[in-house]
Design an enzyme around this catalytic site. Structure first.
Site, PDB file in Angstrom:
ATOM      1  N   GLY A  58      37.654  47.410  47.361  1.00 44.85           N
ATOM      2  CA  GLY A  58      38.079  46.026  47.179  1.00 44.85           C
ATOM      3  C   GLY A  58      39.593  45.963  47.267  1.00 44.85           C
ATOM      4  N   ILE A  59      40.139  44.926  46.690  1.00 47.30           N
ATOM      5  CA  ILE A  59      41.574  44.703  46.801  1.00 47.30           C
ATOM      6  C   ILE A  59      42.243  45.003  45.459  1.00 47.30           C
ATOM      7  CG2 ILE A  59      41.163  42.256  46.325  1.00 47.30           C
ATOM      8  CD1 ILE A  59      43.572  41.583  47.861  1.00 47.30           C
ATOM      9  N   GLY A  60      43.495  45.453  45.484  1.00 51.43           N
ATOM     10  CA  GLY A  60      44.266  45.525  44.240  1.00 51.43           C
ATOM     11  C   GLY A  60      44.632  46.916  43.787  1.00 51.43           C
ATOM     12  N   ALA A  61      45.099  46.972  42.519  1.00 48.19           N
ATOM     13  CA  ALA A  61      45.670  48.207  41.987  1.00 48.19           C
ATOM     14  C   ALA A  61      44.609  49.299  41.805  1.00 48.19           C
ATOM     15  CB  ALA A  61      46.348  47.913  40.654  1.00 48.19           C
ATOM     16  N   ILE A  62      43.386  48.912  41.438  1.00 47.58           N
ATOM     17  CA  ILE A  62      42.377  49.950  41.164  1.00 47.58           C
ATOM     18  C   ILE A  62      42.005  50.730  42.432  1.00 47.58           C
ATOM     19  CG2 ILE A  62      39.992  50.369  40.360  1.00 47.58           C
ATOM     20  CD1 ILE A  62      40.555  48.217  38.187  1.00 47.58           C
ATOM     21  N   GLY A  70      32.617  40.359  49.103  1.00 50.00           N
ATOM     22  CA  GLY A  70      31.591  41.298  49.593  1.00 50.00           C
ATOM     23  C   GLY A  70      30.963  42.121  48.497  1.00 50.00           C
ATOM     24  N   GLU A  94      34.918  46.049  53.706  1.00 53.99           N
ATOM     25  CA  GLU A  94      35.179  44.716  54.271  1.00 53.99           C
ATOM     26  C   GLU A  94      36.666  44.567  54.563  1.00 53.99           C
ATOM     27  OE1 GLU A  94      33.648  42.418  51.067  1.00 53.99           O
ATOM     28  OE2 GLU A  94      35.609  41.680  50.524  1.00 53.99           O
TER      29      GLU A  94
HETATM   30  N1  COA Z   1      40.825  34.105  29.531  1.00 53.94           N
HETATM   31  C1  COA Z   1      42.047  33.849  30.046  1.00 53.94           C
HETATM   32  N2  COA Z   1      42.538  34.485  31.128  1.00 53.94           N
HETATM   33  C2  COA Z   1      41.765  35.417  31.683  1.00 53.94           C
HETATM   34  C3  COA Z   1      40.476  35.739  31.200  1.00 53.94           C
HETATM   35  C4  COA Z   1      40.032  35.024  30.058  1.00 53.94           C
HETATM   36  N3  COA Z   1      38.809  35.275  29.531  1.00 53.94           N
HETATM   37  N4  COA Z   1      39.955  36.714  31.980  1.00 53.94           N
HETATM   38  C5  COA Z   1      40.864  36.974  32.930  1.00 53.94           C
HETATM   39  N5  COA Z   1      41.959  36.207  32.743  1.00 53.94           N
HETATM   40  C6  COA Z   1      43.157  36.179  33.590  1.00 53.94           C
HETATM   41  C7  COA Z   1      43.969  37.446  33.491  1.00 53.94           C
HETATM   42  O1  COA Z   1      44.914  37.392  32.469  1.00 53.94           O
HETATM   43  C8  COA Z   1      44.607  37.512  34.837  1.00 53.94           C
HETATM   44  O2  COA Z   1      45.703  36.634  34.857  1.00 53.94           O
HETATM   45  P1  COA Z   1      47.017  36.933  35.736  1.00 53.94           P
HETATM   46  O3  COA Z   1      46.543  36.887  37.167  1.00 53.94           O
HETATM   47  O4  COA Z   1      47.939  35.837  35.348  1.00 53.94           O
HETATM   48  O5  COA Z   1      47.452  38.310  35.307  1.00 53.94           O
HETATM   49  C9  COA Z   1      43.553  36.931  35.762  1.00 53.94           C
HETATM   50  O6  COA Z   1      42.739  36.103  34.944  1.00 53.94           O
HETATM   51  C10 COA Z   1      42.729  38.008  36.448  1.00 53.94           C
HETATM   52  O7  COA Z   1      41.938  38.661  35.510  1.00 53.94           O
HETATM   53  P2  COA Z   1      41.527  40.185  35.536  1.00 53.94           P
HETATM   54  O8  COA Z   1      40.255  40.269  34.780  1.00 53.94           O
HETATM   55  O9  COA Z   1      42.604  41.013  34.983  1.00 53.94           O
HETATM   56  O10 COA Z   1      41.251  40.402  37.041  1.00 53.94           O
HETATM   57  P3  COA Z   1      41.725  41.506  38.096  1.00 53.94           P
HETATM   58  O11 COA Z   1      43.125  41.261  38.473  1.00 53.94           O
HETATM   59  O12 COA Z   1      41.334  42.847  37.613  1.00 53.94           O
HETATM   60  O13 COA Z   1      40.803  41.081  39.325  1.00 53.94           O
HETATM   61  C11 COA Z   1      38.701  40.040  40.042  1.00 53.94           C
HETATM   62  C12 COA Z   1      39.412  41.055  39.167  1.00 53.94           C
HETATM   63  C13 COA Z   1      37.283  39.866  39.555  1.00 53.94           C
HETATM   64  C14 COA Z   1      39.370  38.688  39.968  1.00 53.94           C
HETATM   65  C15 COA Z   1      38.709  40.527  41.468  1.00 53.94           C
HETATM   66  O14 COA Z   1      38.218  41.813  41.492  1.00 53.94           O
HETATM   67  C16 COA Z   1      37.858  39.678  42.373  1.00 53.94           C
HETATM   68  O15 COA Z   1      38.266  38.617  42.746  1.00 53.94           O
HETATM   69  N6  COA Z   1      36.672  40.148  42.737  1.00 53.94           N
HETATM   70  C17 COA Z   1      35.837  39.416  43.657  1.00 53.94           C
HETATM   71  C18 COA Z   1      34.579  40.062  43.909  1.00 53.94           C
HETATM   72  C19 COA Z   1      34.746  41.359  44.619  1.00 53.94           C
HETATM   73  O16 COA Z   1      34.801  42.364  43.957  1.00 53.94           O
HETATM   74  N7  COA Z   1      34.773  41.321  45.969  1.00 53.94           N
HETATM   75  C20 COA Z   1      34.815  42.490  46.807  1.00 53.94           C
HETATM   76  C21 COA Z   1      36.154  42.982  47.139  1.00 53.94           C
HETATM   77  S1  COA Z   1      37.316  41.761  47.711  1.00 53.94           S
END
Ligand code: COA
Length: 435
Positions: free
Chosen positions: A214-218, A335, A237
Site C-alpha cells: 500500500g502507500i505510506g510509511a509502513i 485495492g 496496485e
Molecule cells: N479520531 C480522530 N482522528 C483520527 C481517528 C479517530 N478515531 N482515527 C484516525 N484519526 C486521524 C489520525 O490522527 C490521522 O490524522 P493526520 O492525518 O492528521 O495525522 C488520520 O486520521 C489518519 O489516521 P491513521 O489511523 O493514523 O491512518 P494512517 O495514516 O495509518 O493510514 C489508512 C491508514 C487506513 C487511512 C490508509 O491505509 C488507507 O487509506 N487505506 C485504504 C485501504 C487500503 O489499504 N488500500 C490499499 C492500498 S492503497
C-alpha cells in the site's frame, strides 16, 4: 495518413480543448500523480460558463481547485477514494463518495454504471507507431478513456513511457502539448513505530515471495528490512521510490513469480523523479489496467504473494475499518479487499493488515477496539482477515475462534488500552483473559 500529420492537426491550446466540455458532462481525470494539471486548471478557468459538471476521480493528488467552496454550482467531485485535497468537500457535502472495489472501477466506466463523457488524460510523447503511454497512471484511466465520448490529452515529454498500456493518436480528439513536472509524492518519514511494524512484517516474508504494497510509511519501513532477501517480486496496485532501491540492489528480480515472470507489475505509481526515471522505457516494468492487476483471480495465480495494507481500526472479531473515522469518509477501500482475497486464494499467500496500535494527534486513541466506531464501514470482513500486525507483534487470525482472535488482538494492542479490552473480553466470553 502518416500519424505525424494527424498529430499536428489535433494540437490545440488548453483553452480550446477544454472549451469542448459542456454543462452536464461527466469528466474522468487521470488518476493520482498522473493528473493533467494544465487541463484541470483550465477547466477551473472556464468555471463561469459551466454548470453541473461531474468530475469522477479516485485519489486526487493535485490541489483540486474545483472542490473549493463556491465551485459547487459548476463542479461536483465524485470520489472513488477520498484524498487529502477532496476530504473537506466530501465532509461538507459539497462532493460525493462512491464505494467501489478498485478492480471493479473499469467495469463501472465500461458499462456506463458511471457515465463518462470526457476523459482528461496526460500521456507520453508518441512512439514510432503513434502510440502514447499513460505512463504512471493506467488503473481505471485507460478503461475510462476507452469508454469516453471525447478524449483530451496533454502530451508531456516528462511523462514516462511505460509498457503494458497505451492509446493510439487516432483515439485522441484534442492534443495539448505541454511539458511540465509530474506531481510527486515525497518519501514518508519512517519513525520508530513504523520500523518495529516493518520488522514484524518482514519476518513473514521469504526469499522468492511477491509483494503488494500500500502507500505510506509502513510499506517503506517493510522494504528497509528486506535488504538481505533474494529474488523478491512486485505485483502491486501501486509502488513508490522504496522499490527502486531494492531493485537496484538486486533484491527484487521478479524471477520467481508464477505469472509475469521477470516483470514489476502495477497499475499506478506515486513517487519522485527517481521512480519515474526508473520506469521510463523500462521493459521490465508493466503498468496495466486495474482490472488485471487487482483482479483477485489474477492475484490468486501468484504463489507466495504477500499483501500489505493498513487500517484505521480493527475490532475484537477481526473486522477491519480501513477508511472511515466514525461517519466521516477518510479514504476508501482502494485495492485492500482485492488483494486480501487474492492473496488468501493464492498458494502460500498471506494478507497482512499492518498499522500502529494508536492514532490521533496525541496517539491517545487505540486502533484495536471492542467494536468499530458508530458509522464506520467494514472494509475487510472478519471472514477475509488474515494477519494483523502492530508495533507490539503479530496476530494470526485465520482459522481462529472469536475468543482466540480477541486474545491475539489484545496482545498486540497498546498496553495502555489492554485493561479496557480485557474487561470487554471477560464480559463477552465469560472467562478470565489469559496472557
Ligand atoms: N479520531 C480522530 N482522528 C483520527 C481517528 C479517530 N478515531 N482515527 C484516525 N484519526 C486521524 C489520525 O490522527 C490521522 O490524522 P493526520 O492525518 O492528521 O495525522 C488520520 O486520521 C489518519 O489516521 P491513521 O489511523 O493514523 O491512518 P494512517 O495514516 O495509518 O493510514 C489508512 C491508514 C487506513 C487511512 C490508509 O491505509 C488507507 O487509506 N487505506 C485504504 C485501504 C487500503 O489499504 N488500500 C490499499 C492500498 S492503497
Amino acid at each position: 495518413m502518416d500519424w505525424r500529420k494527424e498529430y499536428a492537426d489535433k494540437i490545440v491550446s488548453a483553452a480550446e480543448a477544454v472549451s469542448h466540455v459542456k454543462s452536464g458532462d461527466t469528466i474522468v481525470f487521470e488518476h493520482a500523480c498522473g493528473e493533467s494539471q494544465c487541463l484541470t486548471n483550465e477547466l477551473v478557468n472556464q468555471a463561469d460558463r459551466l454548470e453541473n459538471v461531474t468530475i469522477s476521480h479516485m485519489v486526487a493528488m493535485g490541489s483540486a481547485p474545483y472542490c473549493q467552496p463556491g465551485m459547487e454550482k459548476h463542479f461536483r467531485h465524485n470520489a472513488l477514494f477520498v484524498g487529502g485535497s477532496t476530504r473537506k468537500a466530501v465532509e461538507e457535502g459539497r462532493a460525493d463518495f462512491t464505494p467501489c472495489f478498485f478492480h471493479e472501477a473499469p467495469k463501472f466506466f465500461r458499462e456506463g454504471i458511471l457515465p463518462v463523457d470526457v476523459a482528461f488524460i496526460q500521456v507520453s510523447e508518441p512512439d514510432e507507431n503513434g502510440n502514447c503511454s499513460f505512463g504512471i497512471s493506467v488503473d481505471y484511466t485507460q478503461p475510462a478513456t476507452e469508454a469516453a465520448k471525447l478524449v483530451i490529452a496533454q502530451v508531456n515529454k516528462k511523462m514516462p513511457y511505460t509498457y503494458g498500456n497505451g492509446i493510439n493518436l487516432k483515439d485522441i480528439d484534442y492534443i495539448v502539448e505541454q511539458e511540465a513536472d509530474l506531481i510527486e509524492l515525497q518519501p514518508p518519514h519512517i519513525g520508530e513505530t513504523e520500523k518495529k511494524i516493518g520488522e514484524y512484517v518482514a519476518s513473514l516474508i521469504k526469499d522468492g515471495d511477491t509483494l503488494q504494497l500500500g502507500i505510506g510509511a509502513i510499506p517503506d519501513a517493510v522494504l528497509s528490512f528486506l535488504g538481505d532477501k533474494k529474488d523478491l517480486g512486485i505485483h502491486s496496485e501501486m509502488f513508490s521510490d522504496g522499490v527502486v532501491d531494492l531493485a537496484n540492489k538486486g533484491v527484487i528480480t521478479n524471477a520467481k513469480k508464477t505469472i509475469d515472470q521477470g516483470k514489476f507489475v502495477s497499475c499506478f505509481l506515486m513517487g519522485t523523479k527517481k521512480l519515474y526515471d526508473f520506469v521510463n522505457n523500462n521493459p521490465d516494468v508493466l503498468i496495466k489496467p486495474v482490472d488485471y492487476t487487482n483482479d483477485p483471480f489474477v492475484v490468486a495465480q501468484i504463489d507466495n504473494i504477500i499483501a500489505i495494507n493498513s487500517a484505521m481500526q480493527v475490532d475484537l472479531m477481526g473486522q477491519v475499518n480501513a477508511e472511515m473515522i466514525g461517519y466521516r469518509q477518510f479514504s476508501g477501500v482502494g485495492g485492500q479487499v482485492d488483494f486480501v482475497r487474492g492473496a488468501s486464494r493464492a498458494k502460500g499467500g498471506k494478507a497482512i493488515i499492518a498499522m500502529s496500535s494508536t492514532t490521533g494527534k496525541t496517539k491517545k486513541i487505540s486502533k484495536i477496539v471492542p467494536i468499530l466506531d458508530e458509522g464506520a464501514a467494514v472494509t475487510t470482513s472478519r471472514n477475509d482477515v488474515d494477519y494483523v500486525i502492530t508495533e507490539f507483534g503479530i496476530a494470526a487470525l485465520k482459522g481462529k475462534t472469536l475468543k482466540q482472535r480477541a486474545t491475539a488482538l489484545i496482545k498486540i494492542a497498546h498496553p495502555d488500552f489492554r485493561p479496557a479490552l480485557i474487561e470487554e473480553f471477560e464480559k463477552r466470553f465469560h472467562c478470565k483473559f489469559e496472557e
